[in-house]
Every structure is written in C-alpha cells, then in structure tokens.
Design a protein around this motif. Structure first.
Motif, PDB file in Angstrom:
ATOM      1  N   ILE A 235       4.664  -1.310  -9.477  1.00 47.90           N
ATOM      2  CA  ILE A 235       5.673  -0.331  -9.275  1.00 47.90           C
ATOM      3  C   ILE A 235       5.037   0.975  -9.367  1.00 47.90           C
ATOM      4  O   ILE A 235       5.358   1.913  -8.493  1.00 47.90           O
ATOM      5  CB  ILE A 235       6.796  -0.282 -10.409  1.00 47.90           C
ATOM      6  CG1 ILE A 235       7.841   0.389 -10.089  1.00 47.90           C
ATOM      7  CG2 ILE A 235       6.100  -0.075 -11.818  1.00 47.90           C
ATOM      8  CD1 ILE A 235       8.467   0.496  -8.800  1.00 47.90           C
ATOM      9  N   ALA A 236       4.006   0.965 -10.099  1.00 51.27           N
ATOM     10  CA  ALA A 236       2.846   2.219 -10.037  1.00 51.27           C
ATOM     11  C   ALA A 236       2.405   2.533  -8.598  1.00 51.27           C
ATOM     12  O   ALA A 236       2.448   3.901  -8.115  1.00 51.27           O
ATOM     13  CB  ALA A 236       2.065   2.452 -10.939  1.00 51.27           C
ATOM     14  N   ASP A 237       1.950   1.580  -7.847  1.00 47.16           N
ATOM     15  CA  ASP A 237       1.549   1.606  -6.737  1.00 47.16           C
ATOM     16  C   ASP A 237       2.474   2.251  -5.634  1.00 47.16           C
ATOM     17  O   ASP A 237       2.249   2.860  -4.745  1.00 47.16           O
ATOM     18  CB  ASP A 237       0.834   0.305  -6.201  1.00 47.16           C
ATOM     19  CG  ASP A 237      -0.617  -0.045  -6.957  1.00 47.16           C
ATOM     20  OD1 ASP A 237      -1.059   0.957  -7.662  1.00 47.16           O
ATOM     21  OD2 ASP A 237      -0.898  -1.046  -6.937  1.00 47.16           O
ATOM     22  N   ILE A 238       3.740   1.383  -5.794  1.00 47.14           N
ATOM     23  CA  ILE A 238       4.631   1.723  -4.835  1.00 47.14           C
ATOM     24  C   ILE A 238       5.294   3.111  -4.775  1.00 47.14           C
ATOM     25  O   ILE A 238       5.569   3.764  -3.910  1.00 47.14           O
ATOM     26  CB  ILE A 238       5.853   0.780  -4.642  1.00 47.14           C
ATOM     27  CG1 ILE A 238       6.504   0.460  -3.656  1.00 47.14           C
ATOM     28  CG2 ILE A 238       6.927   0.791  -6.065  1.00 47.14           C
ATOM     29  CD1 ILE A 238       5.963  -0.104  -2.259  1.00 47.14           C
ATOM     30  N   ARG A 239       5.379   3.468  -6.117  1.00 45.68           N
ATOM     31  CA  ARG A 239       5.936   4.744  -6.416  1.00 45.68           C
ATOM     32  C   ARG A 239       4.917   5.944  -5.901  1.00 45.68           C
ATOM     33  O   ARG A 239       5.399   6.956  -5.317  1.00 45.68           O
ATOM     34  CB  ARG A 239       6.007   5.138  -8.056  1.00 45.68           C
ATOM     35  CG  ARG A 239       7.153   4.439  -8.522  1.00 45.68           C
ATOM     36  CD  ARG A 239       7.048   4.765 -10.294  1.00 45.68           C
ATOM     37  NE  ARG A 239       8.237   4.013 -10.743  1.00 45.68           N
ATOM     38  CZ  ARG A 239       8.688   3.969 -11.967  1.00 45.68           C
ATOM     39  NH1 ARG A 239       7.404   4.346 -12.905  1.00 45.68           N
ATOM     40  NH2 ARG A 239       9.642   3.528 -12.521  1.00 45.68           N
ATOM     41  N   SER A 240       3.585   5.525  -5.954  1.00 41.64           N
ATOM     42  CA  SER A 240       2.800   6.769  -5.337  1.00 41.64           C
ATOM     43  C   SER A 240       2.628   6.549  -3.947  1.00 41.64           C
ATOM     44  O   SER A 240       1.779   7.281  -3.267  1.00 41.64           O
ATOM     45  CB  SER A 240       1.595   6.580  -6.313  1.00 41.64           C
ATOM     46  OG  SER A 240       0.934   5.328  -6.233  1.00 41.64           O
ATOM     47  N   SER A 241       2.957   5.592  -3.223  1.00 43.22           N
ATOM     48  CA  SER A 241       2.789   5.412  -1.644  1.00 43.22           C
ATOM     49  C   SER A 241       3.525   6.474  -0.852  1.00 43.22           C
ATOM     50  O   SER A 241       4.633   6.924  -1.629  1.00 43.22           O
ATOM     51  CB  SER A 241       3.241   3.955  -1.306  1.00 43.22           C
ATOM     52  OG  SER A 241       4.649   3.757  -1.566  1.00 43.22           O
ATOM     53  N   GLU A 242       3.186   6.766   0.270  1.00 36.29           N
ATOM     54  CA  GLU A 242       3.958   7.539   1.261  1.00 36.29           C
ATOM     55  C   GLU A 242       5.396   7.324   1.277  1.00 36.29           C
ATOM     56  O   GLU A 242       6.294   8.059   1.206  1.00 36.29           O
ATOM     57  CB  GLU A 242       3.189   7.617   2.442  1.00 36.29           C
ATOM     58  CG  GLU A 242       1.722   8.426   2.250  1.00 36.29           C
ATOM     59  CD  GLU A 242       1.870   9.931   1.826  1.00 36.29           C
ATOM     60  OE1 GLU A 242       3.022  10.411   2.288  1.00 36.29           O
ATOM     61  OE2 GLU A 242       1.015  10.092   0.954  1.00 36.29           O
ATOM     62  N   GLU A 243       5.559   6.087   1.303  1.00 34.01           N
ATOM     63  CA  GLU A 243       7.078   5.706   1.767  1.00 34.01           C
ATOM     64  C   GLU A 243       8.003   5.688   0.232  1.00 34.01           C
ATOM     65  O   GLU A 243       9.072   5.901   0.318  1.00 34.01           O
ATOM     66  CB  GLU A 243       7.171   4.245   2.442  1.00 34.01           C
ATOM     67  CG  GLU A 243       6.576   4.201   3.997  1.00 34.01           C
ATOM     68  CD  GLU A 243       7.104   2.682   4.524  1.00 34.01           C
ATOM     69  OE1 GLU A 243       7.831   1.959   3.901  1.00 34.01           O
ATOM     70  OE2 GLU A 243       6.484   2.558   5.571  1.00 34.01           O
ATOM     71  N   GLY A 244       7.020   5.309  -0.704  1.00 28.55           N
ATOM     72  CA  GLY A 244       7.904   5.240  -1.935  1.00 28.55           C
ATOM     73  C   GLY A 244       8.310   6.683  -2.237  1.00 28.55           C
ATOM     74  O   GLY A 244       9.249   7.183  -2.693  1.00 28.55           O
ATOM     75  N   LYS A 245       7.504   7.788  -2.038  1.00 25.64           N
ATOM     76  CA  LYS A 245       7.712   9.375  -2.182  1.00 25.64           C
ATOM     77  C   LYS A 245       8.620   9.719  -1.415  1.00 25.64           C
ATOM     78  O   LYS A 245       9.675  10.542  -1.841  1.00 25.64           O
ATOM     79  CB  LYS A 245       6.221   9.912  -2.046  1.00 25.64           C
ATOM     80  CG  LYS A 245       5.395   9.671  -2.947  1.00 25.64           C
ATOM     81  CD  LYS A 245       3.919  10.531  -2.709  1.00 25.64           C
ATOM     82  CE  LYS A 245       2.880  10.428  -3.780  1.00 25.64           C
ATOM     83  NZ  LYS A 245       1.857  11.025  -3.581  1.00 25.64           N
ATOM     84  N   GLU A 246       8.541   9.321   0.039  1.00 24.21           N
ATOM     85  CA  GLU A 246       9.715   9.889   0.977  1.00 24.21           C
ATOM     86  C   GLU A 246      11.019   9.131   0.628  1.00 24.21           C
ATOM     87  O   GLU A 246      11.995   9.936   0.827  1.00 24.21           O
ATOM     88  CB  GLU A 246       9.241   9.259   2.256  1.00 24.21           C
ATOM     89  CG  GLU A 246      10.212   9.351   3.480  1.00 24.21           C
ATOM     90  CD  GLU A 246      10.908  10.638   3.913  1.00 24.21           C
ATOM     91  OE1 GLU A 246      11.769  10.795   4.381  1.00 24.21           O
ATOM     92  OE2 GLU A 246      10.339  11.580   3.227  1.00 24.21           O
TER      93      GLU A 246
END
Length: 261
Positions: A235-246
């Motif tokens: 979840i940390a990885d996905i939150r900090s991903s470009e799509e997660g942020k967007e």
C-alpha cells in the motif's frame, strides 16, 4: 499477425481473443496452445489494452483437447508427453499471470481443458444453458495441468467430486461452487460482459495490475508478521506511485483521473 485458430480484435482499451474452431467445438491442439500463449503475452505488454475478453465462436466454448491431437499423443514417449504437457501448463500460467484482467465469456459447453482456460481467467460469466465437465478420468487420464487453476476456482471439495466422477454439471452448479461469477440468459451475455469490462477499464491500470497480483500472492497464505509487513509495503508503494497520487488528487479535486482521458 494472422492466427490459424483464433480471432484477435482490439477495440479501444479492450482486446477480445476468440477461439475459432467451431467445427471441433473449439477443442485445442498444439497450434491453439502456442497461439493463445503468444497473444496473451503480447496483449499483456500492450499499454493501450486495459482488459482482455476470452470468448469463443459456435455453440461450444471449448471441448478440451482435439481428438486428432490426442491420437498423436497416444504414440508419444514419456519425455514427449512431458514436453507437450509443459506447453499446456505454460499457456494456462500465461493467462493466469497476464498483467491485464481477463474475462471469460462462456457462451456454451465447457469441458476438460476448456475448464482450465476459464479457471485461469480472473472473471467468468456463463450462459445458463452451459454444461461443464471434467471428463479426463473417463479416458484413463487426470486433469493434472489444469488442476491448480480449477481447484482455486471451484474449491477442493467440489473438485474432489467432479475430478473423480466426470459428471456433467450445470452453470448453476458452477456458480454455486464459485467456478463462475455470474450466470445469465444467452441474450444477456454480451451486455453483462460489457458492463464488467466498462468497470475494469474505468480503474487505474496500475492499481488493477497490482490488485490482481495481490490476490494471487495473498490467497491461502497464513496471517504472519511477514505477510502483514508485505501488505503494508504494497500500500505504501501504490500510494507513492504516479497513478496512486493522481487518483487521490482527482478524487479530492472532484475531477476525472487522467487515465480516463
């Protein structure tokens, strides 16, 4: 490219792979296996494709192995049989691990290896008149290469019965065991699959890919400290991903995320 046993079409973000041997009830042979493996690898790496539908032409979805192919196998040595089975296993694993979600559109009867094809998909919809059968033991064989996927889909208890009896069972029974997600009337199949595809392509492509991998990696695992740490890292990885942020920004700003543009 041109395929001998498949029809492959890409319409916008959706690819449809159609089994196209209706004269033999879409039974597969070595050519079909090679073509399915190749096309799912290619579509899995195609950034424009968000989801894949596996469909079939004719009254049957897939009758399993082609009779002429089986006649050829009857004369194989043990080593030749092992190599042949490895190609089938690779095809199923390629579908199962494809980074794009795969929807099985089951319009007709589905037997033996055909059930392996459906089980390797992420979502399965079948028409209410469909019959299913794991018929291998009638021929002195076992559903070995398809078993990891069928057992995951239908559960150990149902697999124990239908692997051993080779009984035909209905779409309603397949739904009860969890093998298919939804059973619909024949005239509702296209619309039902279209609705599922619409939901899939509306979501973050990266999140869908990672969610698919999450299910495969977490299912059946003991709840250990290592698993908890792994899910926290994901979840940390996905939150900090470009799509997660967007995705979070677009939600807060009450606008569509950029993957819908």
């Amino acid at each position: 490219m041109d395929y001998q046993t498949l029809i492959v079409a890409v319409d916008g973000k959706v690819a449809t792979v159609t089994l196209n041997r209706p004269d033999v009830r879409n039974a597969f042979n070595e050519t079909t296996i090679a073509e399915i493996t190749q096309v799912f690898r290619e579509l899995g790496q195609n950034a424009d494709v968000r989801t894949i539908v596996l469909a079939a032409n004719g009254p049957a979805f897939c009758a399993g192995a082609d009779l002429n192919w089986m006649k050829k196998m009857a004369g194989y040595t043990h080593e030749e049989n092992r190599a042949d089975a490895a190609q089938l296993a690779e095809m199923l694993h390629t579908i199962y691990t494809c980074p794009k979600p795969v929807v099985a559109k089951v319009q007709g009867d589905c037997y033996a290896g055909g059930m392996g094809l459906v089980a390797a998909c992420d979502i399965a919809v079948a028409v209410e008149a469909t019959n299913f059968c794991l018929s291998e033991v009638k021929l002195g064989l076992i559903p070995a290469t398809i078993s990891p996927y069928v057992i995951l889909a239908t559960g150990e208890n149902a697999a124990r019965r239908y692997f051993l009896t080779a009984e035909r069972f209905s779409a309603q029974e397949a739904h009860r065991t969890g093998f298919v997600h939804q059973v619909v009337a024949a005239d509702a199949l296209d619309a039902t699959v279209a609705d599922i595809v619409k939901a899939l392509v509306a979501n973050s492509p990266n999140a869908v890919k990672e969610a698919k991998r999450l299910v495969q990696d977490v299912a059946g695992q003991p709840l250990t400290a290592e698993l908890i740490a792994d899910t926290a890292e994901r979840i940390a990885d996905i939150r900090s991903s470009e799509e997660g942020k967007e995705g979070v920004r677009s939600f807060l700003e009450k606008r569509k995320p950029n993957w819908l543009n």
